[in-house]
Scaffold this motif. Sequence first.
Motif: not given
Length: 440
Positions: A187-192, A215-223, A241-242
């Motif tokens: 997201g452009a406004e919220n890095a998390t 709900s989370a960052s792109a790096d935390s996507i698991k599936r 993941g959270l």
Amino acid sequence: MNRIRIFAALLAVILLLTGCSFRTVSELYSLPKRSKGYNNLQSVIQGTMNGWEYDAPQSGENQQTMQTADLDGDGNNEYLLFAKSNSAEKPLRIFIFSGDGKEYWLQDTIECIGSSFDQVAYVKIRSGKGLQLVVGHQVSDQVLKSMSVYQMADGEIERILTANYSRFLCCDLDENGLSEVFVIRPGAENATRCVAELYGSRNGIIERSQEVSLSASADSIKRIVVGRLYDGPAAVYVASGLDGDSVITDACALLDGHLTNVSLSAESGTSVQTIRNYYVYADDVDSDGVLELPRLVSLAAPSGAQSDEDQYVIQWYALNSDGSTVDKLYTYHNFVGGWYLQIDAGIAGDLTVSQRGNSYEFGLWDAQNQRGQKLMTLYVLTGQRREEQAVEDNRFIVYKNDSTIYAVKLEVASAGYGMTQESLIDSFHLIVNDWNSGMM
């Protein structure tokens, strides 16, 4: 003797008329010769690959160096060769070869800037002949990946879409027979938080949907998987993941022409489901075509005893397109052993499970009267005597394979809760690993 000679003569005539002939041993065991078309294609590829190296896509379903697809819709596949060069200004190339089965030629070339091919898909985004080629490639370690969609028209490749992404998935959310590209990026406004967009064709023109927050960052996507909501629409389920020990799931669907995160809670700002176990993802556990989400329910524990935090019953529920939930069923999953049991909803809240070696005792705890009762024991048998052990002492087999037998012994109290040999066999399942679970 005459009959034998007559039979042999007739057999020879039959073989001659049918075009059959006897071959020598060396002829029968000789390797098949390559066709002229194959040799011609190999020759054309070798002439094209001068100074280039093979470079296969690194993720997704299509990870071969050489791939085939009918891009122009003429009924014959094109051959796509993925290559890389360290000396070229645009170091990534896709060589596209066409042919008629006898002769082949270099039809066109796609040039890309980047370090490697990431993901490739062949889908029909626009109506008409041929498939569209979706290519994602890594530009560098510091920037987003780049995704482009190409189509072949009049024998030439043209690019019809380009977008940056962290993950992408091709799917048909509006179920009109044409695919869309579901794109996730920061997201452009919220890095998390990351956002999702949908690219699809309307009247032959590629359009982008309004973005929705996840709900989370792109790096935390698991599936990432495609499933169906309880009331019908298709949806993309994104599990992330959270906080290091939880999984949170977003469900995005195309409702009234608008991409919508149906699972996002306006109150909390996160999706409706957070669970403390990385092994548990959305799944169609009852095989009804609807993807169920898991909710963890702790097992009952006698007064004064501490329940193992890894012991729980999973309550599976489905989402409607308005974000409401529908309870479906309960299961006890043993992830270490690779099996699970469907549990009756009436006893799920009072269930206890205790492991004793290779056996698991299932019972109920009556908190009001502070007492428990044993329902059954499940045995996991792997020894040489497993066939004998599986049927001794009133046990029966619920499942077996080449190395393991799963057997159950029912206690007297089980009859009061509808437990039978048939119901236990139907309730027992192995956990199937989802190899295409979406590390895209």
